[in-house]
Every structure is written in C-alpha cells, then in structure tokens.
Design an enzyme around this catalytic site. Structure first.
Site, PDB file in Angstrom:
ATOM      1  CG  ASN A  18      -2.100  -1.006   0.955  1.00  0.00           C
ATOM      2  OD1 ASN A  18      -2.264  -1.514  -0.156  1.00  0.00           O
ATOM      3  ND2 ASN A  18      -2.864  -1.291   1.996  1.00  0.00           N
ATOM      4  CG  ASP A 111      -8.679  -6.871  -1.884  1.00  0.00           C
ATOM      5  OD1 ASP A 111      -8.427  -7.738  -2.734  1.00  0.00           O
ATOM      6  OD2 ASP A 111      -7.867  -6.471  -1.039  1.00  0.00           O
ATOM      7  CG  ASP A 299      -5.865  -3.974   4.792  1.00  0.00           C
ATOM      8  OD1 ASP A 299      -7.066  -3.881   4.497  1.00  0.00           O
ATOM      9  OD2 ASP A 299      -4.973  -3.372   4.170  1.00  0.00           O
TER      10      ASP A 299
HETATM   11  C1  UD1 Z   1      -6.601   1.630   1.645  1.00  0.00           C
HETATM   12  C2  UD1 Z   1      -5.852   0.330   1.488  1.00  0.00           C
HETATM   13  C3  UD1 Z   1      -6.659  -0.832   2.064  1.00  0.00           C
HETATM   14  C4  UD1 Z   1      -7.073  -0.534   3.494  1.00  0.00           C
HETATM   15  C5  UD1 Z   1      -7.760   0.826   3.583  1.00  0.00           C
HETATM   16  C6  UD1 Z   1      -8.073   1.244   5.007  1.00  0.00           C
HETATM   17  C7  UD1 Z   1      -4.618   0.682  -0.554  1.00  0.00           C
HETATM   18  C8  UD1 Z   1      -4.410   0.307  -1.975  1.00  0.00           C
HETATM   19  N1  UD1 Z   1      -5.631   0.071   0.080  1.00  0.00           N
HETATM   20  O1  UD1 Z   1      -7.776   1.539   0.852  1.00  0.00           O
HETATM   21  O2  UD1 Z   1      -5.842  -2.002   2.035  1.00  0.00           O
HETATM   22  O3  UD1 Z   1      -7.980  -1.533   3.918  1.00  0.00           O
HETATM   23  O4  UD1 Z   1      -6.909   1.849   3.010  1.00  0.00           O
HETATM   24  O5  UD1 Z   1      -6.943   1.204   5.793  1.00  0.00           O
HETATM   25  O6  UD1 Z   1      -3.872   1.470   0.022  1.00  0.00           O
HETATM   26  N2  UD1 Z   1     -14.534   6.269   1.583  1.00  0.00           N
HETATM   27  C9  UD1 Z   1     -15.598   7.041   1.171  1.00  0.00           C
HETATM   28  N3  UD1 Z   1     -15.383   7.966   0.168  1.00  0.00           N
HETATM   29  C10 UD1 Z   1     -14.178   8.148  -0.417  1.00  0.00           C
HETATM   30  C11 UD1 Z   1     -13.093   7.349   0.015  1.00  0.00           C
HETATM   31  C12 UD1 Z   1     -13.307   6.407   1.023  1.00  0.00           C
HETATM   32  O7  UD1 Z   1     -16.715   6.918   1.691  1.00  0.00           O
HETATM   33  O8  UD1 Z   1     -14.063   9.021  -1.298  1.00  0.00           O
HETATM   34  C13 UD1 Z   1     -14.740   5.285   2.691  1.00  0.00           C
HETATM   35  C14 UD1 Z   1     -14.550   3.834   2.242  1.00  0.00           C
HETATM   36  O9  UD1 Z   1     -15.732   3.314   1.680  1.00  0.00           O
HETATM   37  C15 UD1 Z   1     -14.182   3.157   3.535  1.00  0.00           C
HETATM   38  C16 UD1 Z   1     -13.379   4.231   4.267  1.00  0.00           C
HETATM   39  O10 UD1 Z   1     -13.716   5.464   3.644  1.00  0.00           O
HETATM   40  O11 UD1 Z   1     -15.311   2.865   4.306  1.00  0.00           O
HETATM   41  C17 UD1 Z   1     -11.874   4.036   4.235  1.00  0.00           C
HETATM   42  O12 UD1 Z   1     -11.437   3.921   2.916  1.00  0.00           O
HETATM   43  P1  UD1 Z   1      -9.983   4.403   2.460  1.00  0.00           P
HETATM   44  O13 UD1 Z   1      -9.185   4.777   3.652  1.00  0.00           O
HETATM   45  O14 UD1 Z   1     -10.162   5.408   1.380  1.00  0.00           O
HETATM   46  O15 UD1 Z   1      -9.391   3.065   1.851  1.00  0.00           O
HETATM   47  P2  UD1 Z   1      -8.604   2.864   0.498  1.00  0.00           P
HETATM   48  O16 UD1 Z   1      -7.668   4.001   0.267  1.00  0.00           O
HETATM   49  O17 UD1 Z   1      -9.552   2.470  -0.575  1.00  0.00           O
END
Ligand code: UD1
Length: 412
Positions: A18, A111, A299
C-alpha cells in the site's frame, strides 16, 4: 495444507504494497527517472507498471527495484485494462490533474470488501479548483488552475488523502488537509514527495499543510516495510502456538497489534529490526475494533477472526471500514468456527481446533486468514482462488514452508 504444525523461524518482510503503488503513482509528478527500491514481488506492482506505461512512462521492474522514467509530456487518460485490477490505480488521479490539469481515470478495481466510493477524492479536487464527475465508468477531472484550499475530509480516507496531497504539491498557494489519514504509508509518500522538492508539513498527523511548488524532481526512494504482512506473521505465530521473528518492519507501526497479541498471552519482544512473537499455550480471546491508523487495521481483521476462532473464550470483532469484510466468516464457519455477525459486529466463540474443509478466498486478506485457519484445523484444508494472495504477499507458501508448515500450491 495439513493443520497442526507449530510455526517456528524467521521471516524477512519487504516493502509495503500500500506504499509502493502510491510511490509509483507519485513518479508521474516529476520528469526524469524515479527509482524505487525494496519493492515487494507481488502481482500489483507489474499491474501498476502497466498503468504507468499506458500513460507514456518507461517502467522496468527488476526484482525489488522499479525504475520509472517519466517524459515531459504524459497522457492524461488512465484507461488501460490494468486499471480495473487494483484499487491503488486510482492514485494516478491526483498526479495527472497536477501535471496535465485534466485526467480521465477508469474506476479502480481491487478487493471486493464493500462499497468504495470516490466522493472525498472528487470533493478534494473540486476544492483545489478542478471539476470532477463520473462518465462512462471513469472519473473525469479538469482544472484551468489548481489553487491551495482548506479541505476537511469527512473521514481519514487513505486514498483521498493521497490523491489530494499529490494534486496539491503542484498547486498554487497553500493547501491544508484536515482529518487526513495518518497511516505510515502516507508518511512514506510524504517523505518521497519532500525529497522530490515538495513542501509538506504535518506528515503522520491529521493536518497536512502543503505549500505548492512549480515543479518536482525525480529521486530514489526505499519503500517502508509492510506492516500488514509483518503483523500477519505475528498472528500466524499466535494462532499456531509458534515462535516467529519478523524483520524488515518498524515495530512502532504495529504497536496496537502487538499489544493485542500480548493480551492474548503471547510473549512479544521488539528491537530496531523488527519483533518476535512467541505463543506457548492456547491463545486467550481478545476483542478487536478496526479503525484508521493508529487503530487496529481492517486489513488484519480476517487474521484476528482466525485467531479468535481457536482462542480460549469469546471475542467481539467490530468492523468500522468495509462492510463486506465479514463475508470471510461464511468460509470460517465451513471449517467449524462458532462465529456469527450482527451488523458490523462479529461474535466468535473459540474452539480448541477447527475442522478442515474446502474454502474460497474472496480477497487478499481473506485468503491469508483462511490459510491461518487451515493451519489450525484437523486434516487437509484446500483454499481456492489463492491468486488473490499473490496480489499482496510475496513468496507466501515458501515462507510458510520455511516456518515448518505442511503446505503446497497446486494448480486446479
Ligand atoms: C486503503 C488500502 C486498504 C485498506 C484501507 C483502510 C490501498 C491500496 N488500500 O484503501 O488495504 O484496507 O486503506 O486502511 O492502500 N470512503 C468514502 N469515500 C471516499 C473514500 C473512502 O466513503 O471518497 C470510505 C470507504 O468506503 C471506507 C473508508 O472510507 O469505508 C476508508 O477507505 P480508504 O481509507 O479510502 O481506503 P482505500 O484508500 O480504498
């Protein structure tokens, strides 16, 4: 795999998935050759390489080193088929808006762990002066000029923080991102951007202040060790009543995880190179609540469930980030686990042993959680669709065999 072996030995962990994928995206921000070392040999790295090639970069991945040469002119259209195969592909959005002032970025894959909207990514870009909408399965963003702004995130999203950060480093003026994510991978990205010439304050805190600069230079950077992979080995030691020393991971990045394992009865020691987890008896049940860093990582939730399934007592696991992660429990139940969910809580009553069964991996972490469960089961467990594991864990089966597990990989 045949369950029952006590895992004993040492594992050296390389760079974090990540982190490396975001650092590769950051290479788009500077003309010239960026060298990233300590890269993990996992499927997502060449996939991200394909994404960058489709934008005009030359990418060479040689073992643990990725060399990315970014030309003066890059394409603003990230629409290659690889885009849909990993979540981190969306992290080219910020750099493309910063460099090209426009971007078309296919909605990412990755995922299947629940809905993963991009509203915070888009809102952040809008506040920096871009327009953004979804069109034909892609995020489209355009900006005449990017300017600094005060941005409050609804939630400390890792991806949104990264995209807004990478757009703001080349914006005019000062940007403040409040309620920013504090993950060590964000700090790693900030460190590389700072080496490239970006002016960023507050890395690792929930307020990032970015003073925009007009250009950045390509650099060499070493990826931080993968705390999720390292902590997975810690859970493997605890679940098999084993003794595993992990090197290559900063133990401060897994403080809470190690504390949980201590509460479960493990003897945990740390030093500058990593940590060692020794479990001499049946683990005790512990509760887990997933939260953004420094909370317990979502994770690792499947690994916590697998450990709870064989612990002495009842554990409550609360998932606050991704609603579909609990799909993993259906597979665990096939192995005899006494587990049930209610909304975003799961209750697991530990059993002395699980019972082997054919089970299916639905994502990287669920796949690894099932392997841990199989190592604690009577008989022979088959875990299917293990290609998911290849996306995040280098040499997973080889490492397990080195620790004494009876496991082999077969083609169906
Ligand atoms: C990253 C990691 C993933 C990890 C996650 C949380 C990578 C490639 N993946 O995913 O392994 O599980 O962080 O630690 O780095 N959300 C919204 N709107 C947005 C963005 C996010 O509602 O615009 C929500 C998501 O649905 C989720 C939460 O915010 O419920 C956290 O997501 P986020 O921290 O953005 O995860 P990722 O960056 O996708």
């Amino acid at each position: 795999m045949h369950g029952g072996a006590r895992l004993v030995g040492e594992v050296d962990v390389v760079g974090a998935k990540n982190s490396v994928l975001k650092l590769m995206a950051a290479a788009l921000l500077a003309e010239g050759t960026t060298t990233i070392t300590n890269c993990p040999e996992i499927l997502d790295v060449p996939l991200m390489g394909d994404v960058l090639r489709s934008l005009g970069c030359e990418v060479v991945i040689d073992g643990g080193t990725a060399t990315i040469t970014t030309p003066a002119e890059i394409s603003h259209e990230a629409i290659s088929p690889s885009m849909g195969k990993l979540r981190a592909s969306v992290c080219v959005l910020g750099p493309l808006v910063a460099r090209c002032r426009r971007a078309v970025v296919t909605l990412p894959g990755g995922d299947a762990i629940g809905s993963r909207p991009l509203d915070m990514h888009q809102n952040g870009l809008r506040q920096l002066g871009a327009t953004s909408h979804i069109e034909h399965g892609a995020v489209v963003a355009e900006a005449e000029n990017l300017h600094g702004a005060q941005i409050w995130l609804d939630f400390p999203s890792v991806g949104a923080t990264e995209n807004i950060l990478m757009a703001s480093v080349l914006a005019e003026g000062t940007t403040v991102i409040d309620n920013a994510a504090r993950e060590p991978e964000i700090v790693d990205l900030c460190v590389m951007l700072q080496q490239m010439g970006a002016k960023i304050e507050g890395a690792g805190t929930s307020t990032l202040t970015v003073h925009g600069v007009s250009s950045l230079k390509a650099v060499e950077h070493r990826v931080i060790g993968d705390r999720i992979v390292g902590a997975t080995w810690a859970f493997a030691a605890a679940a098999t009543r084993g003794d595993i020393r992990v090197t290559g991971v900063d133990p401060r990045h897994v403080n809470l995880v190690l504390e949980k394992l201590r509460s479960a009865g493990a003897e945990v020691t740390t030093d500058e190179q990593g940590f060692r987890v020794v479990m001499g008896e049946r683990p005790a049940a512990v509760d887990y609540v997933t939260l953004p860093y420094p909370g317990f990582p979502t994770d690792l939730q499947p690994m916590a469930l697998a450990l709870s399934a064989v612990a002495d007592g009842t554990s409550m696991i609360t998932e606050n980030l991704f609603e579909s992660r609990f799909r993993f429990i259906e597979e665990l139940v096939r192995m005899g686990a006494d587990a049930r969910t209610d909304g975003h809580h799961a209750v697991v009553r530990g059993l002395d042993r699980l019972s082997s069964a054919p089970v299916w991996a639905s994502d990287i972490r669920a796949g690894v959680g099932l392997v841990l469960a199989g190592l604690c089961a009577d008989g022979v467990t088959e875990v299917w669709d293990v290609f998911h594991i290849d996306r995040g864990y280098p040499n997973f089966v080889e490492n397990l065999r080195g620790l004494g597990a009876e496991i082999e990989r077969v083609s169906a």
